[in-house]
Structure formats: structure tokens, C-alpha cells
Design an enzyme around this catalytic site. Structure first.
Site, PDB file in Angstrom:
ATOM      1  N   GLU A   1       0.831  -1.195   0.000  1.00 29.26           N
ATOM      2  CA  GLU A   1       0.000   0.000   0.000  1.00 29.26           C
ATOM      3  C   GLU A   1       0.875   1.259   0.000  1.00 29.26           C
ATOM      4  O   GLU A   1       1.829   1.365   0.776  1.00 29.26           O
ATOM      5  CB  GLU A   1      -0.897  -0.018   1.235  1.00 29.26           C
ATOM      6  CG  GLU A   1      -1.892   1.114   1.333  1.00 29.26           C
ATOM      7  CD  GLU A   1      -2.805   0.987   2.552  1.00 29.26           C
ATOM      8  OE1 GLU A   1      -3.786   1.736   2.629  1.00 29.26           O
ATOM      9  OE2 GLU A   1      -2.519   0.135   3.434  1.00 29.26           O
TER      10      GLU A   1
ATOM     11  N   LYS B   1      -9.823   3.222  -2.181  1.00 30.61           N
ATOM     12  CA  LYS B   1     -10.069   2.582  -0.894  1.00 30.61           C
ATOM     13  C   LYS B   1     -11.390   3.060  -0.283  1.00 30.61           C
ATOM     14  O   LYS B   1     -11.593   4.254  -0.046  1.00 30.61           O
ATOM     15  CB  LYS B   1      -8.901   2.887   0.055  1.00 30.61           C
ATOM     16  CG  LYS B   1      -8.903   2.106   1.364  1.00 30.61           C
ATOM     17  CD  LYS B   1      -7.628   2.416   2.138  1.00 30.61           C
ATOM     18  CE  LYS B   1      -7.497   1.556   3.390  1.00 30.61           C
ATOM     19  NZ  LYS B   1      -6.234   1.855   4.107  1.00 30.61           N
TER      20      LYS B   1
ATOM     21  N   CYS C   1      -5.956  -3.190   2.413  1.00 26.09           N
ATOM     22  CA  CYS C   1      -5.693  -3.205   3.853  1.00 26.09           C
ATOM     23  C   CYS C   1      -6.948  -3.363   4.731  1.00 26.09           C
ATOM     24  O   CYS C   1      -7.495  -4.453   4.849  1.00 26.09           O
ATOM     25  CB  CYS C   1      -4.900  -1.954   4.220  1.00 26.09           C
ATOM     26  SG  CYS C   1      -3.949  -2.088   5.759  1.00 26.09           S
TER      27      CYS C   1
END
Length: 262
Positions: free
Chosen positions: A46, A113, A147
Site C-alpha cells: 500500500e 479505498k 488493507c
């Protein structure tokens, strides 16, 4: 899926906040070695180019088109697909975006995200995405996750219902919760009868320590590749028929109660 099998890899290293050239140098050094070893798809951590250098993230986002172009050139020249997250600027907003570049050097998609991690104030620096994203690739349909998304099974399930049988996860997941990381990777694989190709960083960012522990998990929850805490990479050979075999053994998709919970 178009290609019945391929070699997948996850690259992990210690990201230097704000130092794009150093980070790209590290990343491409590993990618060159993977290409020489016949890898077909590699995933990077990331924000691998700049880290969570949040106060300067808008500046770093302006370099992302250049970084994407370099990744695309590499992917096309070495016939190796690449994925990883980069800061994406749009107007006065910055997104944490997972890009997928196929083996022909074409950027096939970007996922912003959805779930921002409040414990590290991500919501103060990044805008949240607003859609679930999969990409149709030379390896079949791939779902994209970043994540903290791992803690939200609804996202993985929607990708599964959309036909993805391989999920890519790019992360900076901290060491104190590494047991959660390992458990959630296997859970998402088992419940969706899909591959999980998951990359995490190593090293530290201030007080935060990162354990590496990148992993490749098969559709029945089997660990096919597992990294330790050192920088480097893992690989595994992906059998694209395996998800269908898992579904034939335990028909999860057929037995879902859509009439009850959608």
C-alpha cells in the site's frame, strides 16, 4: 478464466516516507528479479511509492501519472502484470487507489479505498472511494481490496458475487494485529472459495512496526506462500480451475439464501 495457470508474487519491503525514487528503486529491483524468475503477476504494498507521508500526499499524488507510466512500460516489456496502491489526485481530493496494470502494459482499472482507517487518521487526508471494483484480466476476473477492507466481509462477498475468484490485497498492516491479518486472509479465501494474493510492508513508520507476512492463500484456505518479516518476495503457482473445484465440493454460491439476506 483465459489462462489456466500462472505464477503470482507479492513483494514486501520497508517504505521510506516521502522518498519516491528510493522506494521505486527498491520495488523495481525486486520486480526485475521476479520477471527473470517467470512471475506473471506481482503485487506491491500500500502506497509503495511514498508511504503515508500524509502532510505531503497531494504533492506525491502529482507524481503518480509518471509512476504509472513507468509501471506500464515495465509490465509491457517484461509481460508481467503489476498491482499496488498510489495516491491519486482529483481536484482538491486525494484517494488511496489500487491500480492494476495487465501484462500488455494497459492500466485495466483503479480501486479507491472504501474503508479509511480512523485510528491513523486516514480520513483526515484521503477521500473515500464509492464503488466496488473488479478488473477483467488475462488471468480472469480479479477483485481489488486495500488493507482495512479485509475487516469488511461484505466487500469480498460482493466481488465474489460479481465473479471474481482472485482477490488482490495491498496493505500496510501493523505488527500488533498480525494475527488478525492472517486470520482474515484465510477467512476471506474460505468463505468465497477464492485465491487471496496479499502484500504487506515491512519495517517501521514512526512508532508503527510492520510484520511483512505477505501471503498467498488458496480457495480452500491453504497457505501457498507465506513471507516472514524480512524484505523480499513470495511466489506461488495459481491453478485457475481450483475455485471451481472448491465450489463443486461445497456449493456455497448455490446454497446462499438470497431470499433472506440478499
Amino acid at each position: 478464466m483465459e489462462k489456466r495457470g500462472f505464477r503470482a508474487a507479492a513483494v514486501q519491503f520497508d517504505i521510506v516516507n516521502g522518498n519516491i525514487e528510493a522506494n521505486l528503486g527498491t520495488a523495481f529491483s525486486y520486480l526485475e528479479e521476479l520477471a527473470d524468475r517467470g512471475a506473471d503477476l506481482a503485487v506491491l504494498p500500500e502506497l509503495f511509492s511514498c508511504g503515508f507521508d500524509n502532510e505531503n500526499i497531494a504533492v506525491h499524488a502529482r507524481r503518480t501519472p509518471q509512476t504509472l507510466a513507468r509501471m506500464a512500460q515495465f509490465a509491457g516489456s517484461r509481460s508481467m502484470a503489476l498491482a499496488g496502491t498510489l495516491p491519486e489526485a482529483e481536484g482538491d481530493r486525494v484517494y488511496n487507489t489500487l491500480y492494476y496494470i495487465d501484462r500488455d502494459g494497459q492500466v485495466k482499472g483503479g480501486y479507491r479505498k472504501l474503508h479509511l482507517f480512523r485510528l491513523t487518521a486516514e480520513h483526515e487526508f484521503y477521500a473515500p472511494g464509492d464503488e466496488v471494483v473488479f478488473v477483467d484480466t488475462g488471468f480472469g476476473r480479479i477483485g481489488l481490496m486495500i488493507c482495512y477492507d479485509l475487516r469488511f466481509p461484505e466487500l469480498a462477498r460482493q466481488l465474489f458475487l460479481d465473479g471474481a475468484r482472485l482477490f488482490i490485497v495491498s496493505a500496510q498492516w501493523p505488527a500488533p494485529r498480525v494475527a488478525h491479518w492472517q486470520t482474515l486472509l484465510r477467512a476471506r479465501a474460505i468463505e468465497n472459495q477464492s485465491y487471496m494474493l496479499c502484500c504487506n510492508r515491512t519495517g517501521s513508520d514512526g512508532a508503527l512496526e510492520f510484520p511483512g507476512s505477505s501471503a498467498i492463500v488458496g480457495p480452500s484456505g491453504e497457505t501457498m506462500g507465506q513471507a516472514g518479516s524480512d524484505a523480499g518476495f513470495i511466489t506461488a503457482d495459481i491453478d485457475t480451475d481450483a475455485p471451481a473445484r472448491a465450489a463443486a465440493q461445497i456449493p456455497v454460491a448455490e446454497d446462499r439464501r438470497k431470499d433472506i439476506y440478499g
